[in-house]
Design a protein around this motif. Structure first.
Motif, PDB file in Angstrom:
ATOM      1  N   TRP A 168     -12.625   6.081  -8.777  1.00 12.24           N
ATOM      2  CA  TRP A 168     -13.373   4.891  -9.167  1.00 12.24           C
ATOM      3  C   TRP A 168     -14.198   4.404  -7.974  1.00 12.24           C
ATOM      4  N   VAL A 169     -13.620   3.670  -7.080  1.00 13.35           N
ATOM      5  CA  VAL A 169     -14.302   3.255  -5.854  1.00 13.35           C
ATOM      6  C   VAL A 169     -13.286   3.299  -4.726  1.00 13.35           C
ATOM      7  N   GLY A 170     -13.647   3.862  -3.599  1.00 11.06           N
ATOM      8  CA  GLY A 170     -12.750   3.884  -2.445  1.00 11.06           C
ATOM      9  C   GLY A 170     -13.231   2.918  -1.384  1.00 11.06           C
ATOM     10  N   ALA A 171     -12.299   2.306  -0.702  1.00  8.90           N
ATOM     11  CA  ALA A 171     -12.640   1.400   0.398  1.00  8.90           C
ATOM     12  C   ALA A 171     -11.803   1.779   1.602  1.00  8.90           C
ATOM     13  N   CYS A 172     -11.968   1.048   2.688  1.00 10.23           N
ATOM     14  CA  CYS A 172     -11.233   1.360   3.902  1.00 10.23           C
ATOM     15  C   CYS A 172      -9.750   1.056   3.742  1.00 10.23           C
ATOM     16  N   SER A 173      -8.980   1.539   4.702  1.00 11.12           N
ATOM     17  CA  SER A 173      -7.537   1.324   4.687  1.00 11.12           C
ATOM     18  C   SER A 173      -7.215  -0.152   4.611  1.00 11.12           C
ATOM     19  N   ALA A 174      -6.061  -0.463   4.057  1.00  9.77           N
ATOM     20  CA  ALA A 174      -5.715  -1.850   3.783  1.00  9.77           C
ATOM     21  C   ALA A 174      -5.269  -2.614   5.010  1.00  9.77           C
ATOM     22  N   VAL A 177      -5.921  -4.292   8.582  1.00  9.92           N
ATOM     23  CA  VAL A 177      -6.991  -4.773   9.439  1.00  9.92           C
ATOM     24  C   VAL A 177      -6.536  -4.819  10.881  1.00  9.92           C
ATOM     25  N   GLY A 178      -5.403  -5.406  11.162  1.00 10.77           N
ATOM     26  CA  GLY A 178      -4.919  -5.505  12.534  1.00 10.77           C
ATOM     27  C   GLY A 178      -3.427  -5.665  12.592  1.00 10.77           C
ATOM     28  N   HIS A 179      -2.826  -5.038  13.588  1.00 10.88           N
ATOM     29  CA  HIS A 179      -1.368  -5.145  13.737  1.00 10.88           C
ATOM     30  C   HIS A 179      -1.012  -4.998  15.207  1.00 10.88           C
ATOM     31  N   ARG A 180      -1.720  -5.711  16.065  1.00  7.47           N
ATOM     32  CA  ARG A 180      -1.512  -5.557  17.503  1.00  7.47           C
ATOM     33  C   ARG A 180      -0.302  -6.344  17.985  1.00  7.47           C
ATOM     34  N   ARG A 181      -0.123  -7.532  17.458  1.00  6.55           N
ATOM     35  CA  ARG A 181       0.996  -8.364  17.890  1.00  6.55           C
ATOM     36  C   ARG A 181       1.628  -8.994  16.668  1.00  6.55           C
ATOM     37  N   LYS A 182       2.782  -9.570  16.882  1.00  4.44           N
ATOM     38  CA  LYS A 182       3.469 -10.201  15.756  1.00  4.44           C
ATOM     39  C   LYS A 182       2.658 -11.367  15.202  1.00  4.44           C
ATOM     40  N   THR A 183       1.869 -12.005  16.069  1.00  4.60           N
ATOM     41  CA  THR A 183       1.065 -13.133  15.610  1.00  4.60           C
ATOM     42  C   THR A 183      -0.223 -12.688  14.948  1.00  4.60           C
ATOM     43  N   HIS A 184      -0.519 -11.388  14.939  1.00  4.56           N
ATOM     44  CA  HIS A 184      -1.735 -10.873  14.321  1.00  4.56           C
ATOM     45  C   HIS A 184      -1.383  -9.779  13.325  1.00  4.56           C
ATOM     46  N   THR A 185      -0.612 -10.135  12.317  1.00  5.74           N
ATOM     47  CA  THR A 185      -0.301  -9.199  11.236  1.00  5.74           C
ATOM     48  C   THR A 185      -1.231  -9.529  10.081  1.00  5.74           C
ATOM     49  N   ILE A 186      -2.323  -8.804   9.999  1.00  8.71           N
ATOM     50  CA  ILE A 186      -3.372  -9.087   9.023  1.00  8.71           C
ATOM     51  C   ILE A 186      -3.631  -7.828   8.206  1.00  8.71           C
ATOM     52  N   ARG A 187      -3.838  -8.017   6.922  1.00  9.69           N
ATOM     53  CA  ARG A 187      -4.197  -6.877   6.086  1.00  9.69           C
ATOM     54  C   ARG A 187      -5.261  -7.292   5.089  1.00  9.69           C
ATOM     55  N   ALA A 188      -5.966  -6.277   4.580  1.00 11.23           N
ATOM     56  CA  ALA A 188      -6.978  -6.508   3.556  1.00 11.23           C
ATOM     57  C   ALA A 188      -6.401  -6.090   2.209  1.00 11.23           C
ATOM     58  N   GLN A 189      -6.263  -7.035   1.301  1.00 11.39           N
ATOM     59  CA  GLN A 189      -5.745  -6.770  -0.035  1.00 11.39           C
ATOM     60  C   GLN A 189      -6.908  -6.415  -0.954  1.00 11.39           C
ATOM     61  N   LEU A 190      -6.827  -5.234  -1.580  1.00 13.91           N
ATOM     62  CA  LEU A 190      -7.884  -4.783  -2.487  1.00 13.91           C
ATOM     63  C   LEU A 190      -7.552  -5.232  -3.909  1.00 13.91           C
ATOM     64  N   VAL A 191      -8.391  -6.093  -4.445  1.00  4.47           N
ATOM     65  CA  VAL A 191      -8.187  -6.644  -5.790  1.00  4.47           C
ATOM     66  C   VAL A 191      -9.220  -6.034  -6.729  1.00  4.47           C
ATOM     67  N   PRO A 192      -8.803  -5.275  -7.765  1.00  4.27           N
ATOM     68  CA  PRO A 192      -9.769  -4.626  -8.659  1.00  4.27           C
ATOM     69  C   PRO A 192     -10.641  -5.642  -9.408  1.00  4.27           C
ATOM     70  N   GLU A 227       7.403  -6.032   5.943  1.00  2.64           N
ATOM     71  CA  GLU A 227       7.517  -5.127   4.799  1.00  2.64           C
ATOM     72  C   GLU A 227       6.167  -4.893   4.151  1.00  2.64           C
ATOM     73  N   ARG A 228       5.369  -5.958   4.022  1.00  4.45           N
ATOM     74  CA  ARG A 228       4.052  -5.805   3.399  1.00  4.45           C
ATOM     75  C   ARG A 228       3.105  -5.041   4.326  1.00  4.45           C
ATOM     76  N   MET A 229       3.254  -5.216   5.643  1.00  6.79           N
ATOM     77  CA  MET A 229       2.435  -4.444   6.574  1.00  6.79           C
ATOM     78  C   MET A 229       2.774  -2.964   6.492  1.00  6.79           C
ATOM     79  N   LYS A 230       4.049  -2.665   6.372  1.00  5.00           N
ATOM     80  CA  LYS A 230       4.467  -1.272   6.250  1.00  5.00           C
ATOM     81  C   LYS A 230       3.902  -0.651   4.980  1.00  5.00           C
ATOM     82  N   HIS A 231       3.924  -1.415   3.902  1.00  6.94           N
ATOM     83  CA  HIS A 231       3.365  -0.920   2.644  1.00  6.94           C
ATOM     84  C   HIS A 231       1.859  -0.713   2.765  1.00  6.94           C
ATOM     85  N   ALA A 232       1.168  -1.628   3.474  1.00  6.72           N
ATOM     86  CA  ALA A 232      -0.277  -1.505   3.637  1.00  6.72           C
ATOM     87  C   ALA A 232      -0.647  -0.254   4.420  1.00  6.72           C
TER      88      ALA A 232
END
Length: 462
Positions: free
Chosen positions: A312-318, A320-335, A353-358
């Protein structure tokens, strides 16, 4: 490595006339031999230093030449090849602080106890008795308590037995010290017939002996400026040019920084603090790069979307950043079924857990493009072959998160899925970031999906 040369070994035999410099036309050290193994190990150490490399702070550049290689090449070209190749090599290594005395001078880290014990166990029993604890078990030997002189002696003993590449793990780089020790200059000058006390003085003397003037080094494709910078640092007249304006600007800045030394960035008036502060005040006055809450835009994060006939459509990995515990950020792809694409939501402070899944569910995995909507996948190669030469080649935004970079020339489009914003906590809007931090102000970085107002402010210019 030694190379045979049919020319006369004596540096004085090549002088064309009595008016010519003594070393004019004489063979140089690099024509006969060059310590490839040592220079390669030093170059590798320098490149693995990452952000502590000398020139990285003045501008990052891919494919930059190691400074130690540039220094070794220039000295190898200037030094004459005499009738004593062994002594020539010793003098060259002394100048590069790659000899035993130079490595000892550069050593700035202690060898750990486990490595000391490992080396002591293969030494004669008399040496083991001096340094190993007799009360320790044979299964777990350890170094006994030693005086300061004893510890230094043990460190020197083990260091001297290490292979060259391992020694470098405990040493600074050649450029991080002033040069050869004072006692080495007497041997260097006696062999070369000079009276130098530093590398710039020696380079100038050798240049006048060989060319009649200070050596001139030019690089017509200077890139990041490694050659002009290092040439200027060891006393040459340096020249550089490049077709890329950014490369020329980086080279100019680095050579100028070297020329001015510590006065290049004065801490007082006119220094970096005043420059950054003035930049911040001007941006605030223009009303750009700030949102309605007064948050300043620090960076915009881009992603790549690629269409394929099989997915369908591909985007970048989910992630965004995981350098420190205070910067656990991810991009959630919503269809978004109506437009057959994804809406990208930036989520900050997500759970482990959600970062690991991302990380495990990115859209680019094992050289294949995965659709998070239908679960189907396609190889990356066919996606790359789509489109035209005018389609830009783009990369993912998550290079530091363990996910691979994506290069695609498919039917792509760029989107701004996230922005890094600086949230001033009690910040004086008249101060720049650097001055604010020095004044004790706090700045917090947030990541979020940019609003229409954010994108409008980003594109606005006075």
């Amino acid at each position: 490595m030694v190379v045979k040369n049919k020319r006369q070994a004596s540096p004085l035999a090549a002088a064309a006339s009595s008016d010519a410099p003594p070393l004019a036309g004489a063979p140089s050290f690099i024509e006969h031999q060059f310590p490839v193994a040592q220079v390669s190990a030093e170059s590798y150490k320098e490149r693995k230093a990452n952000y502590s490399q000398t020139l990285t702070g003045l501008g990052k550049w891919w494919g930059r030449k190691p400074l130690v290689l540039v220094r070794a090449t220039i000295l190898g070209l200037l030094l004459p090849a005499t009738g004593d190749p062994k002594r020539d090599r010793e003098v060259f290594l002394k100048l590069m602080t790659m000899d035993d005395r130079g490595l000892t001078l550069r050593k700035d880290k202690s060898i750990p106890g486990s490595r000391l014990v490992e080396e002591l166990l293969i030494l004669p029993p008399s040496v083991q008795k001096r340094f190993l604890d007799p009360d320790a078990s044979s299964e777990e030997p350890r170094v006994k308590r030693l005086s300061r002189e004893g510890r230094e002696e043990l460190q020197h003993l083990v260091f001297s037995r290490m292979p060259y590449s391992e020694k470098l793990q405990y040493c600074r780089r050649p450029e991080q010290i002033a040069g050869p020790p004072d006692e080495a200059w007497a041997e260097i000058n006696a062999h070369l017939g000079t009276a130098a006390a530093s590398l710039p003085e020696l380079v100038e003397e050798l240049g006048r002996k060989r060319f009649g003037h200070r050596p001139r080094v030019g690089d017509s494709f200077c890139g990041a400026g490694s050659v002009p910078f290092e040439a200027a640092r060891i006393g040459c007249d340096a020249y550089g040019s490049d077709l890329l304006p950014v490369a020329a600007l980086l080279t100019l800045g680095r050579v100028e920084h070297r020329r001015r030394g510590r006065n290049a960035c004065p801490p007082g008036p006119g220094g970096p603090a005043e420059v950054f502060g003035g930049r911040d005040r001007q941006v605030i006055e223009w009303g750009i790069e700030h949102n309605e809450q007064g948050w300043a835009a620090d960076a915009f994060l881009y992603c790549v979307e690629a269409s394929s006939s099989r997915v369908w459509v591909g985007a970048c990995s989910a992630v965004v950043g995981h350098r420190r515990k205070t910067h656990t950020i991810r991009a959630q792809l919503v269809p978004d079924n109506s437009s057959r694409c994804f809406k990208i939501e930036i989520q900050e402070g997500v759970s482990a857990e959600r970062m690991k899944h991302a990380k495990a569910s990115g859209t680019v995995r094992d050289s294949r493009l995965w659709c998070p909507h239908c679960g189907r996948d396609t190889p990356i190669d066919p996606v790359r072959r789509q489109g035209t030469a005018q389609t830009p080649m783009l990369v993912t935004i998550n290079r530091n998160c363990g996910c691979g970079r994506t290069m695609t020339r498919a039917a792509t489009r760029r989107r701004v899925p996230g922005a890094a914003l600086l949230h001033p906590l009690g910040r004086d809007p008249g101060l720049g970031q650097q001055r604010q931090r020095r004044a004790g102000g706090k700045i917090r970085r947030h990541y979020r999906t940019p609003t229409a107002e954010d994108l409008q402010a980003r594109s606005t210019r006075p």
